[in-house]
Design an enzyme around this catalytic site. Structure first.
Site, PDB file in Angstrom:
ATOM      1  N   HIS A  79      -1.472   1.434  -9.651  1.00  0.00           N
ATOM      2  CA  HIS A  79      -2.273   0.553  -8.774  1.00  0.00           C
ATOM      3  C   HIS A  79      -3.131  -0.413  -9.604  1.00  0.00           C
ATOM      4  O   HIS A  79      -4.360  -0.445  -9.472  1.00  0.00           O
ATOM      5  CB  HIS A  79      -3.153   1.390  -7.832  1.00  0.00           C
ATOM      6  CG  HIS A  79      -3.517   0.632  -6.579  1.00  0.00           C
ATOM      7  ND1 HIS A  79      -3.617   1.202  -5.338  1.00  0.00           N
ATOM      8  CD2 HIS A  79      -3.802  -0.686  -6.390  1.00  0.00           C
ATOM      9  CE1 HIS A  79      -3.954   0.297  -4.432  1.00  0.00           C
ATOM     10  NE2 HIS A  79      -4.065  -0.866  -5.061  1.00  0.00           N
ATOM     11  N   ARG A 103       0.850  -1.185   0.000  1.00  0.00           N
ATOM     12  CA  ARG A 103       0.000   0.000   0.000  1.00  0.00           C
ATOM     13  C   ARG A 103       0.889   1.240   0.000  1.00  0.00           C
ATOM     14  O   ARG A 103       1.938   1.255   0.650  1.00  0.00           O
ATOM     15  CB  ARG A 103      -0.895   0.020   1.242  1.00  0.00           C
ATOM     16  CG  ARG A 103      -2.034  -0.981   1.182  1.00  0.00           C
ATOM     17  CD  ARG A 103      -3.139  -0.504   0.235  1.00  0.00           C
ATOM     18  NE  ARG A 103      -4.279  -1.410   0.214  1.00  0.00           N
ATOM     19  CZ  ARG A 103      -4.607  -2.164  -0.836  1.00  0.00           C
ATOM     20  NH1 ARG A 103      -3.874  -2.156  -1.935  1.00  0.00           N
ATOM     21  NH2 ARG A 103      -5.686  -2.927  -0.780  1.00  0.00           N
TER      22      ARG A 103
END
Lengths: 303, 303
Positions: free
Chosen positions: B266, B218
């Site tokens: 992402h 993340r």
């Protein structure tokens, strides 16, 4: 019996130690040849000009896997190409990287990055993508195994179409069917009269629209102008090349800066010096024992 | 009992067909809710603001693998993250691509290509490179298996250090040893209080000089300024990031055009709509049968 190495001093040092340990005769470079009649084996990437100087030469050992650049050898002199697990694994690694890069749209993301654009595209499962591998030799089979383990649907092509466990292999008579099913085409073929300029307009037109091309064979197999036309027409979406025509690629060649093309400068494999020396020792021992020479090249076939 | 989907119309269409086939109640979006008391399950990436509107809500299903972005849920409402072989395989594919790209110097070759420079560098065998994977969950184990099959020397890190077959796993008490042996570090950790800003200057300084960093965890785990300092000092040679801080990365952020950093927006995984629907059906059935809910998140642990 002695092996003459025609390479760099760094490689000469590694080979020298391994040959000394093995008790085999070794000459690190041509300047060190006192009696040419002692030279029975020569290891090199490009052979020296005057091979006739060595009357007892039996086998020339190419330190790489491809020998298409070799001139004709004197009568009675055999050619062996280096079989080294390291070369095969390195090319496999490069091919897996290239297939994944095309599968996951890396060329498009790199183009986005250059202008700071955060622009996700849908990702696809490997199992939804068909990879076609041309060349089902040791490296092709290794690549098929690794790509299959990642979930890709893998097919193979070889001139003979000889079966390979776990891979659907197409022979020369079914090239069109093979190409029509290759979302990502991988070339691992040797350069021969049959494969020179093989990837031309007509060939690329048989791929599915938007296909990817991974070229780890030899530069002269791909018509670079045809590549550009196939990219412009959308037949190909992107390509990753380790070999080009010509090599080195000139600094002003269009392919360097085309965002649809990723290029590495013929580095998919690099023979580890120790592995090369071990292959050469195996050739010398086979010659001495009258056994088949490992890596023997059939020059009429080209590999 | 009905599941309310809070997503796009495209996903709603796929889920609708799968729920109809399964004979389970399905509401394609909040506008279609006639009686909030019917809603027992909610599937979404980001939940709608007013969950208290649904008095019989039992389980919220996150359609992705990470749930760090979720707000606290009403008392008694469980959270399930989607376990889907497709997500796991996609992240694995991205990680294998990224590790190979750093292993084979792709960032440097892309920089060379931009100026038309044909400049081979020595290639290394995968077995000479140590890959350290942080996060030994389902995806970490899958990545370890694939990278190990390519010959890399793979170690793992997890908070508990719980053993994984075929991988040397380091626990939190041995993080320094783990980092010192990671030529290429892969982050697959979930975002928790412990992992937020974990990759800072002190952390990166423990890696071997010239290490590579692959970030598929993340964004908030990596201090982007510390990344830049580590690249400038040579502690890191290159990095490939699928997640950044912030996201989206602003168009003028230094990392976009730094040749040592490759960025994808992402996209390592993308839940296949059908796979997500099947996970949701499994949750509904487990709830009905009083069985453990698949993908149940322990929110105190963060995963």
């Amino acid at each position: 019996m002695a092996l003459l190495l025609h390479s760099t001093p760094e490689r000469g040092a590694v080979w020298g130690r391994i040959f000394a340990d093995a008790g085999e005769g070794f000459i690190a470079d041509e300047a060190g040849v006192t009696d040419p009649a002692l030279v029975t084996h020569l290891a090199c990437w490009t052979p020296p000009a005057d091979l006739a100087r060595y009357p007892n030469l039996r086998t020339v050992i190419c330190v790489g896997a491809g020998t298409d650049h070799f001139p004709p050898l004197p009568p009675g002199v055999a050619l062996s190409r280096t079989l080294a697990p390291g070369i095969e694994a390195m090319v496999r690694d490069w091919v897996v990287m290239a297939v994944l890069a095309l599968h996951r749209d890396l060329p498009a993301y790199l183009e986005d990055a250059a202008r700071g654009a955060w622009q996700p595209r849908p990702a696809r499962l490997a199992r939804s993508r068909r990879v076609g591998i041309m060349g089902m030799g040791r490296i092709g089979r290794l690549a098929a195994e690794s790509l299959g383990a990642l979930g890709f649907s893998v097919a193979g092509y070889s001139r003979s179409g000889a079966p390979v466990e776990g891979v659907a292999v197409f022979g020369a008579d079914r090239l069109d069917d093979f190409l029509a099913g290759a979302d990502i085409l991988v070339c691992l073929l040797p350069l021969t009269d049959r494969t020179r300029r093989m990837m031309n307009d007509a060939f690329l037109a048989r791929l599915p629209a938007g296909a990817g091309l991974v070229q780890a064979g030899r530069g002269a197999q791909l018509d670079m102008d045809a590549l550009r036309r196939a990219l412009d027409s959308g037949r190909l979406s992107a390509a990753m090349l380790d070999v080009t025509d010509p090599e080195p690629l000139p600094a002003d060649h269009w392919a360097w800066t085309d965002p649809r093309v990723l290029i590495t400068p013929h580095v998919a494999a690099h023979t580890d010096a120790a592995e090369g020396a071990r292959h050469a020792l195996a050739v010398i021992r086979a010659d001495r024992d009258g056994q088949p020479v490992p890596g023997l090249v059939d020059r009429s076939r080209g590999y």
